[in-house]
Design a protein around this motif. Structure first.
Motif, PDB file in Angstrom:
ATOM      1  N   PHE A  37       0.760  -1.158  -0.009  1.00 18.80           N
ATOM      2  CA  PHE A  37       0.029   0.009  -0.118  1.00 18.80           C
ATOM      3  C   PHE A  37       0.855   1.251  -0.023  1.00 18.80           C
ATOM      4  CE2 PHE A  37      -1.989  -3.432   2.146  1.00 18.80           C
ATOM      5  CZ  PHE A  37      -3.510  -3.198   1.972  1.00 18.80           C
ATOM      6  N   TYR A  38       0.519   2.273  -0.579  1.00 18.75           N
ATOM      7  CA  TYR A  38       1.194   3.571  -0.436  1.00 18.75           C
ATOM      8  C   TYR A  38       0.163   4.593  -0.735  1.00 18.75           C
ATOM      9  CZ  TYR A  38       1.446   4.071  -5.663  1.00 18.75           C
ATOM     10  OH  TYR A  38       1.062   4.086  -6.818  1.00 18.75           O
ATOM     11  N   LEU A  39       0.415   5.917  -0.253  1.00 18.59           N
ATOM     12  CA  LEU A  39      -0.622   6.937  -0.264  1.00 18.59           C
ATOM     13  C   LEU A  39      -0.326   7.680  -1.815  1.00 18.59           C
ATOM     14  CD1 LEU A  39      -0.502   8.666   3.127  1.00 18.59           C
ATOM     15  CD2 LEU A  39      -2.429   7.459   2.035  1.00 18.59           C
ATOM     16  N   ILE A  40      -1.559   7.571  -2.615  1.00 17.78           N
ATOM     17  CA  ILE A  40      -1.426   8.528  -3.782  1.00 17.78           C
ATOM     18  C   ILE A  40      -2.076  10.020  -3.660  1.00 17.78           C
ATOM     19  CG2 ILE A  40      -1.637   6.511  -5.501  1.00 17.78           C
ATOM     20  CD1 ILE A  40      -4.543   6.713  -5.528  1.00 17.78           C
ATOM     21  N   SER A  41      -2.813  10.112  -2.522  1.00 14.94           N
ATOM     22  CA  SER A  41      -3.067  11.389  -2.121  1.00 14.94           C
ATOM     23  C   SER A  41      -3.081  11.486  -0.664  1.00 14.94           C
ATOM     24  CB  SER A  41      -4.299  11.625  -2.627  1.00 14.94           C
ATOM     25  OG  SER A  41      -5.551  10.993  -2.115  1.00 14.94           O
ATOM     26  N   PRO A  42      -3.406  12.464   0.210  1.00 17.20           N
ATOM     27  CA  PRO A  42      -3.664  12.465   1.620  1.00 17.20           C
ATOM     28  C   PRO A  42      -4.596  11.417   2.205  1.00 17.20           C
ATOM     29  CG  PRO A  42      -3.265  14.509   0.780  1.00 17.20           C
ATOM     30  CD  PRO A  42      -3.512  13.901  -0.494  1.00 17.20           C
ATOM     31  N   SER A  43      -5.587  11.091   1.151  1.00 17.40           N
ATOM     32  CA  SER A  43      -6.802  10.356   1.396  1.00 17.40           C
ATOM     33  C   SER A  43      -6.868   9.066   0.982  1.00 17.40           C
ATOM     34  CB  SER A  43      -8.110  11.391   1.167  1.00 17.40           C
ATOM     35  OG  SER A  43      -8.171  11.575  -0.106  1.00 17.40           O
ATOM     36  N   GLU A  44      -5.938   8.455   0.062  1.00 14.93           N
ATOM     37  CA  GLU A  44      -6.098   7.639  -0.818  1.00 14.93           C
ATOM     38  C   GLU A  44      -4.963   6.664  -0.632  1.00 14.93           C
ATOM     39  OE1 GLU A  44      -8.625   8.170  -4.612  1.00 14.93           O
ATOM     40  OE2 GLU A  44      -7.085   9.740  -4.148  1.00 14.93           O
ATOM     41  N   PHE A  45      -5.221   5.292  -0.317  1.00 14.44           N
ATOM     42  CA  PHE A  45      -4.231   4.406  -0.476  1.00 14.44           C
ATOM     43  C   PHE A  45      -4.374   3.465  -1.814  1.00 14.44           C
ATOM     44  CE2 PHE A  45      -3.588   3.986   4.227  1.00 14.44           C
ATOM     45  CZ  PHE A  45      -2.189   4.107   4.184  1.00 14.44           C
ATOM     46  N   GLU A  46      -3.150   3.443  -2.770  1.00 18.13           N
ATOM     47  CA  GLU A  46      -3.025   2.604  -3.889  1.00 18.13           C
ATOM     48  C   GLU A  46      -2.604   1.106  -3.230  1.00 18.13           C
ATOM     49  OE1 GLU A  46      -4.119   1.429  -7.246  1.00 18.13           O
ATOM     50  OE2 GLU A  46      -3.139   3.483  -7.618  1.00 18.13           O
ATOM     51  N   ARG A  47      -3.465   0.159  -3.796  1.00 17.64           N
ATOM     52  CA  ARG A  47      -2.868  -1.299  -3.293  1.00 17.64           C
ATOM     53  C   ARG A  47      -2.662  -1.861  -4.443  1.00 17.64           C
ATOM     54  NH1 ARG A  47      -6.409  -4.872   0.429  1.00 17.64           N
ATOM     55  NH2 ARG A  47      -5.272  -6.622   0.685  1.00 17.64           N
TER      56      ARG A  47
END
Length: 960
Positions: A911-921
Motif C-alpha cells: 500500500f502507498y498513499l497516492i493522495s492524503p486520503s487514498e491508498f493505492e493497493r
C-alpha cells in the motif's frame, strides 16, 4: 573479460519467476482526492463521484467498484446517469461531454468511455454561447438537453452526440411566447436548471438565472406556463405528482409554485426564508419529499445567516417542528436523497441523505429518530486526521479479530443500524483467504484499525492515546451536542477533523503482535506506549519510566519541543487496547524505530540520539545506548524547531566539496612543479578512464563522512535468537542500525519463565559493525541454517511456522541504502554483497521479506526481499544469494510522500498513499491478488412510457 559476460539464461528459473511474480495495481482504498461532482442512479442504485484530476468512480454494494479516467485530466463538473441504462454522461470544465458505459468483456465487464463531444457554436460566436451549465438526460434515453450560459438549450442525440439544430430552444423563442408585459423587464441569461415533468415527459421546466422559470412543451415547441421570481434563481425541484415545484434562490429563500393549465404568470404559494430575517447565504439545491403521514421533508443546502454562519458548510433537514442543520467540516460538493423510485408509488418516503463533502462522504438515516449517521463500509476518510505512519499485519488469528471488532462495535453505538442504502450490484469476488489488518497512525494521537482483507477498507476500531496526556482539549467533550435553544440548530457530522490539539501527540511508529495482543505505539515527543487488549472498560494507573538517551553527556542541549505532560492518578479507558506503561525518551525527540518481542516481554525504541530496551513485564529499563556523534547538532533541534541552521547546512556542503577536491589532489600527487602536476593529472585521468572502461556498469560512490549530520539517527531495530558470541550457544539479541552505517548488536539474558519476575533482563554489547560506505542502515535480518528468515515471536509456539534451524551456521543480512551485505555469524565476516547504488544508481527506501507462492502449485513458495527504491521502482531480490529477480516501476520518483508511505505485506502486496486520503493497493504476487469483481443486474423497470426486459452484465472492476 568476465565482467562483460551476461549470466547464463536459466529457462527453468525464468518459468518459475513467471509463476511467482506479477505486478498489478489492484484497487484504490479510501476517499477520492479533491472530489468535484456527484451522481446517483435510482435504477442501478449506483453512485458516481468525479474528481478534479478527471477520475470517475462508481460505487454500489460493498465490493462493487468501477473506475475510469478521462484522458484530458480535467475537472469533472457534472455527472448524470442515463435513465434506466448502464450509462452515464460526464461534463468536464473544458466543456466536453463524455458518455460512459458498463460493457461486458470476456465474461466480465468494465467501465468504458464510449464517446466524447464538445458543443460548438457558429463561427465568431463567444464561448458563452455554448458553455454548458445544465444537463438533462431525457427519460426517452434518446437525447440530452444542454442549457448554456447564453440561455440557449441545445438538444443532442444519444449515443452519437449529434446536435439536433431544429429542436434548439433559444431565449428569443422563449421570450416571444411570453406576454410582453413580463418579457420586457426580464432577459433570460444563463440556464440554471432543467427538470423533466415527473408525469409528462413532453414537458420540461427551464430555470434562468434572473428568476424567469418556464414550463416548455417539447411537442409543440411553446411555453405552457411562466413564473417570475424576485430573486436570482439557484435551482428547481419537482414535487412527485407534478402539481407543484420548488425554486431556491440566492437570498436564502425558497418558494413553492403551483402549476396550472393556462399560460399566465403564477404567484408562489409561499416564499420562505428559513433562517431570516437577516441576510442569508444562497440555497443552492433543494428537495421536497412527500411522506404517507402528510409531513414533507424539506432538505436544502446553504441558507445560513451570512454574518454569523457564513463560513459554515451545512445541509438543513426540516420536517414539521423537527429541524436540524447538519454542519460539515469541509465544503459540501453535492448531495442527493434516496427515496422510492417506483413510478407507481404515491409518496417519496425518503430513507437516506447522502452528502459528498470535499473530505468525506456522510450518509444520514432519515427513517430513524434523531436522524443518525450511517457507518460507511467504504470511502472511509483515511485522513480525518493526517496519516503519519502505517503498519500491516497479515493473517490475524480469529480470536484477536473478534475481540477487535467487539471493541469497535462499542464505539459505534451512536451510528444508525440501517443497512447501507447504496446497494447496487453484487459482489462475486471470492472470500478473502485470510484476515489482514492495516493500522494507520495519525497526527491527533489516534491509531485506526482497518480491515484490509478485501476490496473495501473498512474501519474496525479506533484507539486514542490522548487520555494518557494532559492536553488543551477535554476528551469527554461532545461536539455533536445541540442546545435546546440554539439557533440555527447546528449539529456537527462526519469524522474529518484536520486540526490536532498538539502536534506532539502524532503517532510515528506502530508494532502489533497478533499472537499475544500486545501493541506498542511511539510518538513525536519521544513517548512509547505499550498496551494490551482488554474486552471491558477499565480504570488504572499508567506506569511511567524515563530513558535518558544522552546518558548525562555534557555539552548537549535539546532545542526542540518539551515532552507531553501526563495525567496523575488512574485513567479510565474504553474497551480495546489499553496502555499500561509509558516510556518517555529524553530528549523528547521523534521515535524513529520500534520493535516488540512479546515472548521475551521486551520493547526496543530508537530516536536520533540513541536507542534503549525496556522490560514491560517488570516495567524496568534494561539499558540505553547513545549514538550521537559530536557533530550531530541538528539532531538536538527537533522536528518542530524553527531554528534549523541554513548556514550550517551550507557550510557542511562546502566542506564536503573541499574534502573531495583535497583528496583528489592527494591521489594525483602533492608535490612537483606545474609540468609534473599536469603530467600526473593526465595520468590520473587516463587511469580513471581505463577504470571506467573496465567497469562500465558501476558508478563511483564516495564514502560518507562521519561528520555528516544525523549519523546517530536509529533507523532500524531487530530482535533475533542467534549465535552472537560463539557457534555453540545461541542467545537472544537486539540489533540496531543507524544513519551513519553502524550496526550494534547486544547479547540479552532473559530469565526463564519461572524466574522472569524475580531476575532482571541483562544486556551486554557484543558487536559493533561499521559499514565502510557509511550509508544509512534500513534493514537487518538473520537467516537460520536453512537460509530462512527467523520466525516472528510466538509464531512457532502457535504452530504457524517451522522451528528455526539452529544446527547450521546463521547469516546476518544488513541492508543499507546503497547495498545488501551478508555476514557469517558469529564471526561477522563478509560473505556476499550486492551494490545496488553502484549498479542501479538508486537507493533503498523500504525493504521487507515477503513470501511468494506459485500460482501453478500449492507445494512451492519462497522467501524473497521486496525492495522499494527512491526512484519508485520495486525490486525483488532472492535470498540468500542476493540475485535480482525482477523490477517493476510502481511510484513516480517525484512522489516523495508516496514512496515514504509505502508499506509491504508479508505475502507480496503493498500500500502507498497516492493522495492524503487514498491508498493505492498493489500486488507483486501471482497468488495473492485482491481486486473487485461484481455483477450489476439491470432490473425490470416500467416507466411512464417504456418497458424493458431484464438483462445482466458481469463486471470485473478493473481500472480502465
Amino acid at each position: 573479460m568476465r565482467r562483460f559476460l551476461r549470466p547464463g539464461h536459466d529457462p527453468v528459473r525464468e518459468r518459475l519467476k513467471r509463476d511467482l511474480f506479477q505486478f498489478n495495481k489492484t484497487v484504490e482504498h479510501g476517499f477520492p482526492h479533491q472530489p468535484s461532482a456527484l451522481g446517483y442512479s435510482p435504477f442501478l442504485r449506483l453512485m458516481a463521484i468525479g474528481t478534479r484530476s478527471g477520475a470517475i468512480k462508481l460505487y454500489g454494494a460493498p465490493g462493487v467498484e468501477f473506475m475510469g479516467l478521462h484522458e484530458e485530466n480535467n475537472t469533472v463538473m457534472q455527472i448524470h446517469f442515463i435513465p434506466d441504462q448502464c450509462q452515464l454522461v460526464t461534463l468536464l470544465d473544458d466543456n466536453s461531454l463524455h458518455l460512459w458505459s458498463l460493457k461486458q468483456h470476456g465474461g466480465a465487464s468494465e467501465l468504458r468511455e464510449e464517446h466524447r463531444f464538445t458543443l460548438k457554436g457558429p463561427p465568431g460566436s463567444p464561448p458563452s454561447a455554448t458553455q454548458v451549465t445544465a444537463v438533462l438526460p431525457h427519460s426517452s434515453r434518446e437525447v440530452l438537453y444542454l442549457g448554456t450560459e447564453s440561455g440557449n438549450i441545445f438538444v443532442v442525440e444519444l449515443p452519437s452526440f449529434q446536435v439536433l439544430e431544429d429542436r434548439t430552444i433559444t431565449p428569443e423563442a422563449v421570450l416571444h411566447r411570453i406576454p410582453e408585459d413580463n418579457c420586457n423587464r426580464r432577459s433570460c441569461e444563463l440556464v440554471e436548471a432543467l427538470r423533466e415533468h415527473p408525469k409528462n415527459p413532453d414537458q420540461i421546466l427551464i430555470g434562468y438565472s434572473r428568476a424567469l422559470i418556464v414550463l416548455w412543451d417539447l411537442q409543440n415547441n411553446k411555453a405552457i406556463h411562466h413564473f417570475l421570481g424576485s430573486q436570482q434563481l439557484e435551482n428547481l425541484y419537482w414535487q412527485r405528482d407534478g402539481s407543484k415545484f420548488i425554486s431556491c434562490h440566492y437570498d436564502g429563500s425558497y418558494a413553492q409554485w403551483p402549476v396550472s393549465s393556462d399560460n399566465r404568470q403564477s404567484e408562489p404559494l409561499e416564499n420562505t426564508v428559513p433562517y431570516g430575517p437577516f441576510p442569508c447565504k444562497a440555497i443552492s439545491k433543494i428537495y421536497w419529499q412527500t411522506t404517507k403521514n402528510g409531513l414533507p421533508y424539506i432538505i436544502f443546502q446553504g441558507g445560513m445567516p451570512r454574518a454569523s454562519y457564513g463560513d459554515r458548510h451545512s445541509i438543513s433537514v426540516i420536517r414539521g417542528s423537527q429541524q436540524t442543520a447538519f454542519d460539515f467540516t469541509s465544503r459540501v460538493i453535492d448531495f442527493f436523497i434516496i427515496f422510492s423510485s417506483d413510478p407507481a408509488a404515491e409518496f417519496d418516503d425518503p430513507s437516506a441523505l447522502v452528502v459528498l463533502a470535499e473530505e468525506e462522504l456522510v450518509v444520514i438515516d432519515l427513517k430513524s429518530a434523531g436522524w443518525p449517521a450511517v457507518h460507511p463500509p467504504y470511502l472511509a476518510s483515511l485522513h480525518c486526521s493526517a496519516i503519519t505512519c502505517s503498519h500491516h499485519v497479515s493473517n490475524i488469528p480469529l480470536k484477536l479479530w473478534e475481540r477487535i471488532i467487539s471493541a469497535g462495535s462499542k464505539q459505534n453505538i451512536h451510528y444508525s443500524s440501517m443497512p447501507w442504502p447504496i446497494d447496487g450490484g453484487t459482489n462475486i469476488a471470492p472470500d478473502p483467504p485470510q484476515r489482514d489488518l492495516l493500522l494507520t497512525g495519525h497526527e491527533d494521537g489516534t491509531v485506526r484499525f482497518w480491515d484490509a482483507s478485501g476490496v473495501c477498507l473498512h474501519l474496525l476500531y479506533k484507539l486514542s492515546t490522548v487520555r494518557v496526556f494532559l492536553t488543551d482539549a477535554d476528551p469527554n467533550d461532545n461536539m455533536n451536542t445541540v442546545g435546546e435553544d440554539e439557533w440555527p440548530p447546528l449539529r456537527k457530522v462526519g469524522t474529518f477533523d484536520p486540526y490536532s490539539d498538539d502536534p506532539r501527540l502524532g503517532i510515528q511508529k506502530i508494532y502489533l503482535c497478533k499472537y499475544s495482543g500486545y501493541l506498542a505505539v511511539a510518538g513525536t515527543a519521544g513517548q512509547v506506549l505499550v498496551m494490551e487488549l482488554n474486552d471491558e472498560d477499565a480504570e488504572h494507573v499508567v506506569d511511567h519510566a524515563e530513558a535518558d538517551l544522552l546518558q548525562d553527556q555534557e555539552g548537549y542541549r535539546w532545542k526542540g519541543h518539551e515532552k507531553l505532560k501526563t495525567r496523575d492518578g488512574p485513567v479510565r479507558f474504553e474497551a480495546g487496547f489499553q496502555p499500561f506503561v509509558l516510556v518517555q525518551c529524553q530528549p523528547p525527540a521523534v521515535v524513529t524505530s520500534l520493535a516488540l518481542h512479546s515472548e521475551w516481554k521486551l520493547v526496543a525504541f530508537g530516536t536520533s540520539h540513541g536507542f534503549g530496551l525496556f522490560d514491560h513485564q517488570q516495567k524496568r529499563l534494561v539499558f540505553v545506548k547513545c549514538t550521537l556523534h559530536p557533530s550531530d547538532q541538528l539532531a538536538l533541534e527537533g522536528p518542530l524547531s524553527r531554528v534549523k541552521s541554513l548556514k550550517k547546512s551550507l557550510r557542511q556542503s562546502f566542506r564536503r566539496i573541499r574534502r573531495s577536491r583535497v583528496s583528489s589532489r592527494k591521489r594525483r600527487g602533492g608535490g612537483g612543479n606545474a609540468s609534473e602536476v599536469q603530467e600526473a593529472n593526465a595520468k590520473f585521468d587516463q587511469d580513471a578512464l581505463q577504470e571506467m572502461e573496465l567497469a562500465p556498469v558501476q558508478r563511483k560512490i564516495e564514502a560518507r563522512s562521519a561528520e555528516d549530520s544525523f549519523t546517530g539517527f536509529v533507523r532500524t531495530l531487530y530482535f533475533a535468537d542467534t549465535f552472537l558470541r560463539d557457534s555453540s550457544r545461541h542467545c537472544p539479541s537486539l540489533w540496531a542500525g543507524t544513519n551513519g552505517g553502524t550496526v550494534y548488536a547486544f547479547c540479552l539474558r532473559v530469565p526463564p519463565a519461572e524466574r522472569r519476575m524475580d531476575e532482571p533482563v541483562r544486556a551486554e554489547q557484543a558487536k559493533e559493525i561499521q559499514l565502510m560506505h557509511r550509508a544509512p542502515v534500513v534493514g537487518i535480518l538473520v537467516l537460520d541454517g536453512r537460509s530462512t528468515p527467523l520466525p516472528e515471536p510466538l509464531e512457532v509456539a502457535h504452530d504457524l511456522s517451522k522451528s528455526p534451524d539452529m544446527q547450521g551456521s546463521h547469516q546476518l543480512l544488513v541492508v543499507s541504502e546503497e547495498q545488501f551485505k551478508v555476514f557469517t555469524l558469529p564471526k561477522v565476516s563478509s560473505k556476499l554483497k550486492l551494490k545496488l547504488t553502484a549498479l542501479e544508481g538508486c537507493r533503498v527506501r523500504k525493504v521487507t521479506v515477503a513470501n511468494f507462492g506459485s500460482c501453478k502449485t500449492d507445494d512451492y513458495s519462497e522467501n524473497d526481499l521486496a525492495v522499494l527504491t527512491n526512484l519508485g521502482d520495486i525490486q525483488i531480490i532472492s535470498l540468500p544469494f542476493l540475485k535480482l529477480q525482477i523490477r517493476y516501476p510502481c511510484i513516480r520518483k517525484e512522489d516523495v510522500s508516496g514512496i515514504a508511505s509505502c508499506v509491504f505485506t508479508k505475502y507480496g502486496q503493498g500500500f502507498y498513499l497516492i493522495s492524503p486520503s487514498e491508498f493505492e493497493r498493489f500486488s507483486l504476487s501471482t497468488k495473492w491478488l485482491v481486486e473487485p469483481r461484481c455483477i450489476v443486474d439491470m432490473p425490470e423497470v416500467t416507466s411512464n412510457n417504456h418497458v424493458h426486459n431484464k438483462s445482466g452484465t458481469e463486471n470485473a472492476a478493473r481500472k480502465s
